[in-house]
Write a protein that holds these residues in place. Structure first.
Motif, short mmCIF file in Angstrom:
data_model
loop_
_atom_site.label_atom_id
_atom_site.label_comp_id
_atom_site.label_asym_id
_atom_site.label_seq_id
_atom_site.Cartn_x
_atom_site.Cartn_y
_atom_site.Cartn_z
N GLN A 75 -11.96 5.16 2.09
CA GLN A 75 -12.58 6.59 2.28
C GLN A 75 -11.11 7.39 2.25
N ALA A 76 -10.61 8.19 1.22
CA ALA A 76 -9.44 8.91 1.26
C ALA A 76 -9.31 9.86 2.44
N CYS A 77 -10.65 10.59 2.54
CA CYS A 77 -10.51 11.43 3.60
C CYS A 77 -10.49 11.09 5.02
N LEU A 78 -10.59 9.59 5.23
CA LEU A 78 -10.36 9.34 6.52
C LEU A 78 -8.97 8.41 6.58
N GLU A 79 -8.14 8.63 5.81
CA GLU A 79 -6.92 7.71 5.71
C GLU A 79 -5.75 8.67 6.04
N THR A 80 -4.82 8.32 6.73
CA THR A 80 -3.69 8.66 6.84
C THR A 80 -2.38 8.37 5.87
N VAL A 81 -1.65 8.90 5.29
CA VAL A 81 -0.52 8.48 4.40
C VAL A 81 0.62 7.59 5.36
N ARG A 82 0.84 6.69 4.53
CA ARG A 82 1.96 5.87 4.95
C ARG A 82 3.01 5.67 3.99
N GLU A 83 4.40 5.75 4.44
CA GLU A 83 5.38 5.55 3.34
C GLU A 83 5.04 4.27 2.58
N GLY A 84 5.32 4.41 1.32
CA GLY A 84 4.87 3.00 0.50
C GLY A 84 3.54 2.82 -0.07
N MET A 85 2.48 3.60 0.46
CA MET A 85 1.25 3.39 0.18
C MET A 85 0.84 3.45 -1.25
N HIS A 86 0.11 2.23 -1.88
CA HIS A 86 -0.24 2.63 -3.15
C HIS A 86 -1.54 3.01 -3.27
N VAL A 87 -1.85 3.95 -4.31
CA VAL A 87 -3.22 4.42 -4.20
C VAL A 87 -3.42 4.50 -5.89
N ARG A 88 -4.64 3.86 -6.18
CA ARG A 88 -5.27 3.92 -7.46
C ARG A 88 -6.69 4.45 -7.46
N ARG A 89 -7.04 5.19 -8.76
CA ARG A 89 -8.21 5.66 -8.81
C ARG A 89 -9.22 4.48 -8.90
N GLN A 90 -10.38 4.69 -8.57
CA GLN A 90 -11.39 3.37 -8.45
C GLN A 90 -12.39 3.84 -9.62
N GLN A 91 -12.60 3.01 -10.39
CA GLN A 91 -13.17 2.96 -11.80
C GLN A 91 -14.47 2.08 -11.71
N GLY A 92 -15.75 3.05 -11.55
CA GLY A 92 -16.89 2.18 -11.37
C GLY A 92 -17.14 1.57 -10.25
N ALA A 93 -17.92 0.33 -10.35
CA ALA A 93 -18.38 -0.10 -8.96
C ALA A 93 -17.19 -0.97 -8.37
N ALA A 94 -17.19 -0.89 -7.04
CA ALA A 94 -16.51 -1.88 -6.04
C ALA A 94 -17.46 -2.10 -4.88
N ALA A 95 -18.29 -3.00 -4.95
CA ALA A 95 -19.23 -3.14 -4.12
C ALA A 95 -18.85 -3.19 -2.58
N ILE A 96 -19.64 -2.89 -1.90
CA ILE A 96 -19.38 -2.63 -0.60
C ILE A 96 -19.42 -4.17 0.05
N GLY A 97 -18.71 -4.46 0.99
CA GLY A 97 -18.53 -5.69 1.18
C GLY A 97 -17.72 -6.90 0.55
N GLU A 98 -17.14 -6.36 -0.65
CA GLU A 98 -16.04 -7.24 -1.51
C GLU A 98 -14.91 -6.84 -1.04
N LYS A 99 -14.08 -7.84 -1.08
CA LYS A 99 -12.71 -7.70 -0.44
C LYS A 99 -11.72 -7.96 -1.60
N GLY A 100 -10.97 -7.13 -1.94
CA GLY A 100 -9.41 -7.14 -2.60
C GLY A 100 -9.78 -6.88 -3.98
N LYS A 101 -10.97 -7.02 -4.65
CA LYS A 101 -10.99 -6.73 -6.07
C LYS A 101 -12.19 -5.87 -6.36
N ALA A 102 -12.34 -5.09 -7.59
CA ALA A 102 -13.28 -4.35 -7.80
C ALA A 102 -14.28 -5.30 -8.63
N ARG A 103 -15.58 -5.06 -8.79
CA ARG A 103 -16.30 -5.97 -9.59
C ARG A 103 -16.04 -5.86 -10.98
#
Ligand code: FES
Lengths: 103, 473
Positions: A75-103
């Motif tokens: 949740q971007a609205c609950l995150e604070t920026v850190r130097e070097g943070m990599h942010v990407r658009r989330q396309q479609g589903a990435a199920a809750i509980g899945e770690k590391g990769k979008a479905r």
């Protein structure tokens, strides 16, 4: 589009948005930083691929979900920026509980 | 060994902060966990950060009132854990995650002070980027000093006018205010005015603000109905109707608002009793005058237990903390009575304005139960009002069954943004009361967690939570 109320100067950090470097105020809220960088949309929906951006800015709507450093569903609205943070658009589903990769 | 804390408080708004202070004064060990990086909740968000005179002037005196509570809180000796999400609470305590770490906290009592959220604004196009709540606009201003030029403000309620007013104070152009407060509310509300005038400062402040908005010359439309939003990939225009016709206005941002409702998911997940509040048109946990729920280990303070605003929230936090101290045998009855009575009286006085405000700004039915079939009700799964109507037609009895009929409420927000709309829509369609229709059954985890986090919890439990840091250090 959101803009700073005034130019306060202050410290800045570099983050990466979709692979492009962007200078943002240090310790700023990530969703705020992305909005003022003109990042749109933040994600697309699993059901209809509809574009979304922050709606509530307080952690309840989940329309601000992005991928941070390879982890989806942040949740971007609950995150604070850190130097070097990599942010990407989330396309479609990435199920809750899945770690590391979008479905 | 897993250390046991007397009171775990969730939420660092006025209720949570005051509860921590009062509990510490009774020498309870207190851990306060909060999702935000710094204290204040939403109402006093960013209160810890230094403000220059300009921002202080824009935000006004009521916001500055948060500073006193904040100062007492940081000095009270509670163990404060910012940027920490609680994803489970139960009789034994709670489970949390923070920056990739996770853990458990054992607690004798849990006090939920998770505050309010804005009532959903289900309307055509409300999911478009560029449409956000008035509260979101204010958070961007308070915590990030960001503003949007030429935004349209749509809806009704004190927060909407306040944010518009703060924008004007900041010298930011406001394209228009579309006031949806129904004219029909005036008569029933005015009957409640005498009670409200026992707290005249709220009324005076509200009238001043509305007068200032009028004087500012900002374009204003009243009795606005049938609001919708349009655009390709983001908001391009807002449309509405009033008595004189149909209108549209181009804009890139719209701030929407129909009042606030309790932020429910945490209390709902415990199975404690909830009731539909006819005055505030929302679900709230069933509480006694001290904020005790139907479960012995669980207390609720602040707007999460019913909307009362920041002052009442701070009072109710302190009251609930005293109740917890008394229940735990740490405050004898005489002392409890002596300390809680003035707080309870002050809270009753402060709440005197509520019936009037609730009635005056009660959202018209069309803003709570969409009239248009295509309106999205569940933002996450894009379930429309028509989908819900079809499910009801096929015999779907309630919100829980609606999940399997339509997937409504099954996305990441777990029904937060559709639950109230679903309850009221199903009630209307099936001729039942909201209480009879009910709400989604909310299950743990109440926030997205990874399988690893949950595995961590199981591991922790098995190892007697060996590696959990000292809970109340
Ligand atoms: S903007 Fe709503 S959860 Fe982040």
């Amino acid at each position: 589009m959101f803009r700073p109320l005034d130019d306060k100067g202050g410290k800045a950090v570099a983050i990466e948005i979709e692979g492009r470097s962007q200078i943002v105020p240090a310790a700023s809220n990530l969703a705020a930083a992305l909005l003022s960088a003109g990042f749109s949309p933040f994600r697309t929906t699993p059901a209809g691929a509809a574009p979304r951006q922050p709606y509530c800015m307080m952690g309840v709507c989940f329309d601000c979900l992005v991928e941070i450093d390879g982890l989806p569903n942040r949740q971007a609205c609950l995150e604070t920026v850190r130097e070097g943070m990599h942010v990407r658009r989330q396309q479609g589903a990435a199920a809750i509980g899945e770690k590391g990769k979008a479905r | 060994m897993n250390e046991m804390v007397d009171l775990a408080i969730i939420g660092a708004g006025p209720a949570g902060m005051s509860a921590a202070c009062a509990a510490r004064a009774c020498r309870l060990s207190v851990v306060l966990l909060d999702e935000q990086p710094s204290p204040g909740g939403q109402i006093y968000r960013g209160i810890a950060e230094a403000r220059d005179d300009r921002l202080a002037a824009i935000l006004g005196k009521d916001y500055a009132a948060g500073e006193e509570i904040y100062r007492r809180f940081v000095a009270c000796g509670a163990n404060y854990r910012p940027a920490t999400t609680v994803w489970r609470i139960g009789p034994d305590g709670l489970s949390w995650i923070s920056a990739g770490r996770s853990g458990e906290l054992a607690a004798r009592r849990v006090l939920v002070a998770t505050g309010a959220m804005e009532r959903p604004f289900p309307s055509k196009g409300w999911t478009l980027p560029g449409v956000m709540t008035a509260g979101a606009g204010q958070i961007l201003l308070k915590a990030s000093r960001l503003v949007a030029d030429g935004a349209v403000f749509v809806g009704c309620g004190p927060l909407l006018y306040l944010v518009a007013h703060q924008y004007l104070n900041a010298g930011v152009t406001v394209r228009a205010i579309l006031d949806t407060a129904p004219r029909e509310n005036l008569l029933p509300a005015s009957a409640l005015l005498p009670g409200a005038l026992r707290q005249p400062h709220y009324i005076v402040k509200g009238l001043r603000m509305i007068a200032a908005l009028r004087r500012s010359g900002v374009r204003m439309h009243r009795n606005v109905r049938a609001v919708s939003f349009s655009g390709q990939d983001r908001l391009e225009a807002v449309h509405w109707r009033d008595r004189s016709g149909e209108y549209a206005l181009e804009c890139a941002e719209a701030f929407v608002h129909q009042g606030v409702i309790p932020n429910l998911n945490m209390t709902m997940s415990t199975g404690c009793r909830h009731a539909w509040d006819e005055q505030q048109l929302c679900w709230r946990p069933d509480l006694d005058a001290l904020g005790r729920s139907s479960l012995q280990w669980l207390l609720v303070a602040g707007d999460g237990g019913g909307i009362g605003g920041a002052r009442s929230a701070a009072l109710s936090g302190a009251i609930s903390a005293l109740a917890a101290a008394h229940d735990l045998g740490r405050l004898d009855f005489t002392a409890f009575e002596r300390e809680s009575a003035p707080l309870i009286a002050a809270r009753r006085r402060d709440m005197a304005v509520r019936p009037f405000l609730d009635r005056l700004y009660r959202p018209a039915q069309g803003f709570r139960i969409p009239e248009d079939e295509e309106t999205v009700i569940c933002r996450c799964e894009e379930v429309t009002c028509g989908d819900v109507a079809r499910a009801v037609g096929e015999g779907c009895p309630g919100p829980n069954q609606l999940k399997s009929f339509t997937r409504a409420g099954m996305g990441p927000c777990q029904g937060r943004l559709c639950g109230h709309t679903v309850t009221e829509t199903m009630a209307l369609l099936s001729g039942r009361t909201p209480q009879e229709v009910g709400y989604y059954r909310i299950r743990t985890p109440i926030k997205p967690v990874t399988v690893g986090d949950i595995a961590g919890r199981i591991e922790n439990a098995e190892q007697g939570a060996q590696h959990e840091q000292a809970a109340a250090d």
